[in-house]
Design a protein around this motif. Structure first.
Motif, short mmCIF file in Angstrom:
data_model
loop_
_atom_site.label_atom_id
_atom_site.label_comp_id
_atom_site.label_asym_id
_atom_site.label_seq_id
_atom_site.Cartn_x
_atom_site.Cartn_y
_atom_site.Cartn_z
N UNK A 1 47.59 43.70 43.86
CA UNK A 1 46.66 42.53 43.93
C UNK A 1 45.99 42.25 42.53
N UNK A 2 45.71 43.42 41.68
CA UNK A 2 45.00 43.31 40.36
C UNK A 2 46.11 42.64 39.50
N UNK A 3 47.17 42.79 39.74
CA UNK A 3 48.51 42.02 38.98
C UNK A 3 48.51 40.58 39.31
N UNK A 4 48.31 40.18 40.44
CA UNK A 4 48.39 38.96 41.08
C UNK A 4 47.04 38.11 40.71
N UNK A 5 46.01 38.60 40.54
CA UNK A 5 44.76 37.92 40.04
C UNK A 5 45.18 37.41 38.58
N UNK A 6 45.91 38.04 37.74
CA UNK A 6 46.14 37.55 36.43
C UNK A 6 45.20 37.52 35.61
N UNK A 7 43.88 37.68 35.87
CA UNK A 7 42.67 37.71 34.97
C UNK A 7 42.99 39.02 33.96
N UNK A 8 42.39 38.63 32.83
CA UNK A 8 42.51 40.04 31.96
C UNK A 8 41.90 41.18 32.79
N UNK A 9 40.68 40.92 33.06
CA UNK A 9 39.87 42.15 33.73
C UNK A 9 40.49 42.53 34.91
N UNK A 10 41.33 41.98 35.71
CA UNK A 10 42.23 42.44 37.01
C UNK A 10 43.28 43.10 36.57
N UNK A 11 43.98 42.80 35.62
CA UNK A 11 45.09 43.50 35.04
C UNK A 11 44.52 44.69 34.45
N UNK A 12 43.50 44.78 33.87
CA UNK A 12 43.11 46.18 33.24
C UNK A 12 42.72 46.93 34.30
#
Lengths: 490, 508
Positions: B325-336
């Motif tokens: 899900x973090x990857x899918x959100x694509x926002x830098x914070x979520x990817x981190x």
């Protein structure tokens, strides 16, 4: 020597066959020695040919100095020498292995047995190196007659199976001959290069179209392409184990060679394809064969029969590649000739080892004691099975990879789905055996029971299994050095 | 951003091969268990050191690469230790050392059969895992991904009971199908673009595939990696695979194998498609939908499991989808957050599995309902369990809090409040399925069955020490995200490179 190129390979096989009756008088094991020596020598010539042709281009040799198109021409082009190497490698592996199985199964006259084997190999070598359509038929019959003898040498059941094969094989050869007749009527020539040049001038006339259809249909029988595959499972299952190991990996491959030669050199181009749809038909039948063979392999209770059905599926891959007709498709087909020959040879050698050691080939009887008592053969079987499933980095993965790329180029989604489905079906029937082989049993040590010639039985299978890994890692080199010149033409 | 010259070195290869090379040694020393386990330790140590040596370059944002030869024309067998690969390798190889200690305690304490096969397969699995981490292109990735399937098959089937056989077949069916889908996708990409090399920000240019094709391709790839990442509905093999010995569940089914899947998702999202293409095509919504649903469903199913390992398995499924899900959100914070959760979940979940194994071997109990009062006999084990549980629920100061914090920030950043809701609700559910275990163990009196067979003392130190170490690590990383290993700094660098590579202006 390089100007005679394909000839030494043929002469070695046929010459060794001539020596057989004499060798049989000298010593019980002399025929085996002569056969092994012959196949190794032929392998050396073939390898030399492969490198020579890769370096200096193709060699054409006119037999008896009668120039083509009137005389018979032997051609060593990249495809021919490639096939010669495949033949010789498999022949050497199987013949080295065959000492014990032959003594056990066809004890009466090993000399005759080995003579037939070498004549068959010589016939195959002739098929892949002749440049003449009628001469090809002659070699086809020589090889076929010898192979009937090899496959029928295991008692009445095998004789009946071989007889069925004889009838179907003869029908196939006759179809081919009729096709050659039609071509000859129209072009007045039998030399492949000459006929092609004439077809390009006269165009696709009705006799040429009919001839092409007859030739392809006839070879399809030898190729065991669905729906002409019926003879294959019976013949392979009932035959002596070493005969199966010799015929199964290369018999159908030689037919594959003829198909590739016909499609690539005799009837190329879109004009013939749009009129006859030969490639289309081959591709679709290949895909059906892949599925049918894989499905039929699953319920088999006899290992040899299962492997035979798997062969039906695997020749489907080759047909599929020929049917694609693109560079990637043909690379896949040619590479699969080599890969499948090695895999199937390895698997049939293991099944032969099982029979020779008195284990039998009933899948229901397999258990963990196999792995304990025959660790090398079991490991070789496992590697070859993984290659059949097509897991990287084994060789089997890469032929599928090229076929996939070819299918994408042509947008053939049905072929892609077929390749995927077949890999899964392969996994089903091979893991069924691997589970029996590798699970169960405890940690108890192996029974130290010495069988005569155990090393001779196990080493060729192990070498082929290692070869499968090397082929996998080296496939890029093979493809760019030796296979790409085949599909791209001179 | 200046282009980073990638240096060539054989370190990645050594890191991969070292555990493969000890396999024959392990097999040959089957009769001398101490020597055999010595090989495992030697390989684990060398492997970890190799990865550590790759770390400085990764921190600079550079990658260390090695192309051995061509696998197929146009596609090399290339190993690239880029920051993301080093990150994953660090987690897997570091935890292998701890797990090796634990394995000895568990396998000998449990009197397991075929330990030689176990340790050999384990070593091979770790080679495959590092191969996945260092794969420089999709075909190399697939090669090691399939090797991982094969190497872990003997571990799943280890008990050879009918149930183990069934689970192993199921595992093979799922994993081999997944591998084939990846092959199909790889062939397709190669036929169209002529390359399979991973690149930050993606390799698929606009217009090479039609919109519909892109969706199919994305589904192929995500299904391929999603099977190992346990995204529903592809997860069924994972609870079934809990039949494997607990060290396998701990390292492979909480760290190496499943994280290879999660890592694969990061590769697909960040290095094949790239954020720009993902959001342009609405692919992020597809992935987010599946991942979000998995998080909630898995947590709810976990509530109903009485078998501890099954409950942990469903919890793993849920947490793997945090990463997705973090990857899918694509926002830098979520990817981190997504990348941080890769390591955070690994440390916490391995602790919990270690505890489950210790309880099983020492107290012979696997059902949660029979844990009453066990905490008094095994305070260290259940103390570690409590720490892991707190972390997975996202409570500071355990490291689970940090990754979750970034995931929540990322949800807000990307404007998808619903994802924030999913993360918060999942935290509550985590608490709901983990805390009762701790409460039961510490505060409920032993029941009748427990009185009949009272449990005294802790399990063997070979098992208790590793689980204390990992629990401590979870707290340390929660307090100091960059100590002793700089996970946070690495994660930030990786995200920067993905964002820079994906922006329309060429990053150099």
């Amino acid at each position: 020597m390089s100007s005679h190129l394909p000839l030494p390979v043929l002469l070695t096989f046929f010459g060794a066959a001539l020596f057989m009756p004499l060798a049989g008088l000298v010593h019980r094991r002399a025929p085996w020695v002569v056969a092994v020596a012959g196949s190794l020598l032929a392998g050396g010539f073939a390898l030399f040919g492969l490198l020579h042709v890769a370096g200096h281009g193709e060699v054409r040799y006119s037999v008896g100095n009668w120039d083509p198109p009137f005389g018979i021409e032997l051609v060593a082009d990249p495809l021919s020498v490639f096939m010669l190497v495949v033949l010789a490698v498999i022949a050497a592996a199987t013949l080295i292995h065959s000492r014990e199985p032959v003594e056990r199964e066809v004890a009466a006259r090993p000399a005759l047995y080995y003579a037939s084997a070498l004549i068959m190999l010589g016939g195959f070598a002739g098929i892949v190196s002749t440049g003449d359509l009628f001469n090809l038929y002659v070699f086809l019959e020589i090889a076929a007659l010898a192979s009937y003898a090899l496959l029928g040498a295991n008692g009445p059941r095998s004789a009946v199976a071989a007889f069925r094969y004889l009838i179907l094989g003869t029908i196939g050869a006759s179809f081919y001959l009729i096709g050659v007749g039609f071509i000859f009527i129209e072009t007045g020539s039998l030399n492949i290069a000459d006929v092609r040049a004439i077809i390009e001038v006269v165009g696709l006339t009705v006799p040429i179209g009919v001839g092409a259809a007859f030739m392809v249909a006839g070879i399809a029988v030898k190729f065991a392409l669905v729906p002409f595959h019926q003879w294959l499972p019976d013949a392979y299952t009932e035959a002596p184990s070493s005969s199966t190991a010799l015929v199964a990996p290369i018999g159908t491959k030689v037919a594959a060679y003829v198909l590739i030669r016909l499609m690539l050199d005799l009837f190329p181009g879109e004009r013939i394809e749009s009129a006859l749809h030969l490639r289309e038909i081959l591709g679709v039948l290949g895909a059906i064969g892949i599925l049918w063979g894989s499905i039929m392999a699953i319920p088999q209770t006899n290992l040899k029969r299962m492997l035979a059905y798997s062969s039906v599926a695997q020749v489907g891959y080759i047909a599929l590649g020929i049917g694609l007709g693109t560079a990637y498709g043909l690379i896949g087909a040619v590479l699969h000739i080599l890969n499948h020959a090695c895999m199937k040879s390895c698997l049939f050698l293991v099944s032969s080892n099982l029979e020779t050691k008195g284990r039998g080939v009933k899948i229901g009887d397999f258990d963990a004691s196999l792995r304990r008592d025959m660790p090398v053969s079991s490991a070789a079987f496992a590697v070859a099975a993984l290659s059949m499933i097509g897991l990287p980095p084994t060789a089997g993965f890469f032929s599928k990879w090229y076929l996939l790329l070819g299918s994408y180029e042509e947008g053939r989604w049905f072929f892609i789905a077929t390749i995927i489905a077949s890999s899964l079906l392969n996994a089903v029937y091979f893991f069924r055996i691997l589970e029996r082989m590798y699970l169960g049993g405890g940690d108890e040590p192996a029974r130290r029971e010495r069988t005569r010639g155990a090393a001779l039985l196990a080493t060729p299978a192990a070498a082929l299994a290692v070869g499968l890994l090397l082929l996998g890692f080296g496939n890029a080199y093979l493809v760019s050095e030796f296979i790409f010149p085949i599909v791209s033409g001179p | 951003m200046p282009a980073d010259p990638s240096t060539t070195s054989i370190l990645p290869l050594v890191a991969i091969l070292v555990s493969m090379l000890v396999v024959p040694a392990i097999l040959l020393s089957g009769r001398r268990p101490n020597l055999r386990e010595g090989w495992t330790f030697a390989a684990a140590g060398v492997k970890f050191v190799c990865v550590l040596l790759l770390l400085p370059a990764a921190l600079r944002g550079a990658s260390t690469s090695l192309t051995l030869f061509e696998l197929a024309p146009g596609v090399g067998l290339s190993l690239v230790a880029d920051p993301l690969g080093v990150y994953f390798a660090l987690v897997a190889s570091g935890l292998w050392i701890v797990t090796s200690v634990y394995s000895i305690g568990y396998m000998r304490g449990h009197g397991e059969k075929k330990q030689t096969r176990f340790f050999a397969s384990f070593a091979l699995s770790l080679s495959a895992t590092l191969g996945v981490a260092f794969a420089g292109n999709l075909l190399t990735f697939i090669l090691f991904y399939e090797l991982l399937t094969l190497a872990t098959y003997p571990l799943v089937v280890h008990k050879e009971s009918p149930q183990a056989l069934r689970s192993a077949r199921m595992y093979l069916a799922y994993a081999l199908t997944a591998g084939l889908l990846l092959v199909v996708a790889a062939g397709w990409i190669f036929a169209r673009t002529g390359t399979l090399d991973f690149a930050p920000g993606g390799i698929i240019a606009e217009g090479v595939f039609s919109d519909g094709e892109l969706k199919v391709l994305f589904m192929l790839l995500i299904t391929g990696v999603g099977v190992k990442a346990g995204i529903m509905p592809l997860h069924s093999w994972l609870p079934a695979a809990m039949v494997a010995p607990t060290p396998v569940s701990a390292l492979l089914h909480a760290v190496a194998v499943v994280k290879s899947g999660a890592f694969g998702i990061l590769r697909v999202v960040g290095f094949i498609f790239g954020p720009a293409l993902m959001s342009g095509q609405g692919l992020d919504v597809i992935l987010a939908g599946f991942a979000g649903a998995t998080i909630l469903l898995a947590s709810i199913i976990a509530l109903r499991q009485d078998n501890l390992k099954k409950r942990l398995a469903y919890s793993t499924i849920g947490h793997l989808s945090y990463i997705a899900l973090g990857a899918a959100l694509l926002a830098p914070g979520a990817l981190t957050g997504s990348i941080l959760h890769l390591s955070a979940h690994a440390v916490m979940k391995i602790t919990l599995f270690f505890c489950a194994g210790a309880i099983q071997v020492h107290a012979h109990r696997s059902e949660i309902s029979s844990f009453n009062g066990l905490g008094r006999a095994m305070p260290w084990t259940f103390g570690a369990f409590a720490i892991g549980s707190l972390g997975l629920a996202g409570i500071p100061p355990v490291n689970g809090f940090i990754s979750k914090w970034w995931l929540c920030l990322g949800s807000l950043e990307s404007g998808r409040d619903i994802a924030l809701g999913v993360f918060l609700l999942s935290g509550l559910l985590n608490a709901a399925y983990f805390f009762p275990i701790v409460i039961r163990a510490f505060f409920l009196p032993p029941d009748a069955a427990g009185d009949a067979h009272p449990v005294r003392g802790e399990a063997s130190p070979w098992m208790v020490a590793p689980l204390c170490v990992t629990a401590t690590l979870a707290v340390v990383f929660g307090l100091f995200p960059d100590f002793p290993l700089p996970f946070f700094e690495l994660a930030k660098g990786i995200v920067q490179s993905i964002v820079a590579g994906s922006s329309p202006s060429p990053a150099g």
